[in-house]
Design a protein around this motif. Sequence first.
Motif: not given
Length: 309
Positions: A156-164
């Motif tokens: 879940h965190s990887l998705v947000h970090t990658e997009f940000a």
Amino acid sequence: MDKANQSQQVTELTLAGLTDDPRLKGPLFVLFLLVYFITLAGNLGMVALIRSSSQLQSPMYFFLGNLSLLDACYASVVAPRTLMNLLMEKKTISLVGCAAQLFFFIGFGSTECFLLAAMAYDRYVAICNPLLYQSIMSHRVCVLLVAGSYVLGLLHSLVHTEFAFSLPFCPPAEIDDFYCEIMPVLAVSCSNTQVNRHLILGLGGLVEMVTILAVLVSYSFILSAVSKISSFKGRHKAFSTCTSHLTGVTIFHGSILALNFRPRPTDTLSTDKTFAVFYSLVVPMLNPLIYSFRNREVKSALREFVVWK
């Protein structure tokens, strides 16, 4: 085009910090250092106590030990940088460092959501199926539930970090917060962040909804089972093992919802930072206090440990 060219030159971000008043920096440093010390001592002490005590070897304490370790890691993502920035005039952080802080902060927070849901399931099995408790909640099942919590939380965190951090950032790139939190990071991007904001609301809301629903369903079955116990003493004994967990769930999820999903029309920046301090620094300190003060077995094991020492 100018903004895109400028964004390529950004290699570090600036954190606004908690305050610009030099009179407050010293007291805040002492206060947060004390909070961080209590957090580490309480959580790591809980881990050591559970591992060393023969009384605390049930699945419930296996989950509690992992929760305490997670809280120690969670606090360590924010506290050291916050303390350092209170002593420094220039509060900069590299893009890689900011991405790492954001990844672990969201990852550990999401993992705790799933872990608290797993602990609710553990309480459901213990109260509703006590005769099968040890066979259902075997060590293998407990390890899988904890590992699954980490996998889901970090994904879940990887998705947000990658997009940000696929977005461009433009000078001066100052994050209006004291750590790299997702919304302030998006605010310093040059490009449209609408997709990211929808992702936060959708995916973050889904994690919250699923884990809270799992807790509510588990406790609905628990309440149904407890209501069938004839004696008051029996009902109290059955439900007493759940009160600490319910308190922890309420504080943790309540702070997440207050920080990320509340209406913001009249909120001030200072209010946002107050919520952020409570969520990132204070909540990890509270769990060992909640579980130790409200649990007879933990208090008994602690007394034995002190006497043995």
